[in-house]
Write a protein that holds these residues in place. Sequence first.
Motif, PDB file in Angstrom:
ATOM      1  N   TYR A 109     -13.145   3.914  -3.464  1.00 31.69           N
ATOM      2  CA  TYR A 109     -12.740   4.919  -4.458  1.00 31.69           C
ATOM      3  C   TYR A 109     -13.727   5.010  -5.635  1.00 31.69           C
ATOM      4  O   TYR A 109     -13.323   5.322  -6.757  1.00 31.69           O
ATOM      5  N   GLU A 169      -6.143   6.532  -3.998  1.00 32.38           N
ATOM      6  CA  GLU A 169      -6.122   6.862  -2.565  1.00 32.38           C
ATOM      7  C   GLU A 169      -5.785   8.326  -2.320  1.00 32.38           C
ATOM      8  O   GLU A 169      -6.107   8.868  -1.260  1.00 32.38           O
ATOM      9  N   PRO A 222     -11.948   4.521   0.308  1.00 30.08           N
ATOM     10  CA  PRO A 222     -12.086   3.216  -0.348  1.00 30.08           C
ATOM     11  C   PRO A 222     -13.561   2.812  -0.389  1.00 30.08           C
ATOM     12  O   PRO A 222     -14.296   3.155   0.551  1.00 30.08           O
ATOM     13  N   HIS A 228       4.080   5.246  -1.098  1.00 23.80           N
ATOM     14  CA  HIS A 228       2.932   6.115  -0.841  1.00 23.80           C
ATOM     15  C   HIS A 228       3.275   7.341  -0.013  1.00 23.80           C
ATOM     16  O   HIS A 228       2.735   7.537   1.082  1.00 23.80           O
ATOM     17  N   PRO A 275      -3.174   2.620   1.816  1.00 24.19           N
ATOM     18  CA  PRO A 275      -3.764   1.512   1.055  1.00 24.19           C
ATOM     19  C   PRO A 275      -2.922   0.239   1.154  1.00 24.19           C
ATOM     20  O   PRO A 275      -1.711   0.306   1.346  1.00 24.19           O
TER      21      PRO A 275
END
Length: 294
Positions: free
Chosen positions: A226, A217, A224, A252, A260
């Motif tokens: 990814y 991410e 996404p 994160h 994510p």
Amino acid sequence: SEQKMDEDWLVFHPSPKKPDFKLPDGAVDAHCHVFGPSPAFPYAPERKYTPCNAGKDQLFALRDHLGFSRNVIVQATCHGKDNSAMVDACRSAGELARGVASVGADISAAELEDMHAAGVRGVRFNFVKRLVDATPKVVFLNIADKIQQFGWSIVVYFEAADLEELEPFLKQLPGIIVVDHMGRPDVTKAVTHPDFQRFIRLMEENENIWTKVTCPERLTVAGPPYDDVVPFYQTIVDQFEDRVLWGTDWPHPNMKSHMPDDGALVDYIPSIARTEAQQQKLLVTNPLRLYWGS
Ligand SMILES: O=C(O)/C=C(\C=C(/O)C(=O)O)C(=O)O
């Protein structure tokens, strides 16, 4: 007093899915953090961001929800060299967590012993300019020498553009070195581009250098699912399956584009490590060898 999170801060996903991918027994989330909660565990004055609170109980609930058995909790720069939140989480989890600390050159053997007793098994050297001010390399070399008696490893976090300049220093470091997020390759350049090939060569030429195949991410340009990042992970896992680790990177920090779902991140693992043997090494054998000495 309460330290308010940055205005543009994205908070971690409130209700991650149950992964479709069943993690192997004993799987380790080998890159995650705890943030505060402040004011009990205050954020460092020198920090370059102020996160949301994300404490140990939430981390351990996520561990259980996703199907992991253990965590390696990595000190984040928002706490600077105050490792108390991470050490507290390691103490609470006992054998189920290990820690990676951020320390200064003045760290004493007694302080290192205390951290070792709590479950710390490494230090982190951060070179990402948006996160920390520069530290003289001699300071890191002193710290690297001090931790050898404890058998600790060293996590390094740098951006691909800095690898060429950092390489001679990395080769000087003793023990096992673990590179966060593959050294953050620019995924708009092909896997065959000289920049990523420099990282591959670094791992080929230095058996003591491992990496985390983490944070699609952060690295993605396409977003996404990814697809622009996965070939980089596959190249690394296929060539260095005994020297790779995986982690959620919960909660994160500094994600601005999107947040994510941690369960969805787990579901990418079969595309990163495509055989069961690779998944077993990535999630169990490698982290246990490095952080639990087994
Ligand atoms: O959590 C990560 O690994 C990535 C980041 C932050 C840190 O590691 C940190 O603050 O120590 C980032 O890229 O902002």
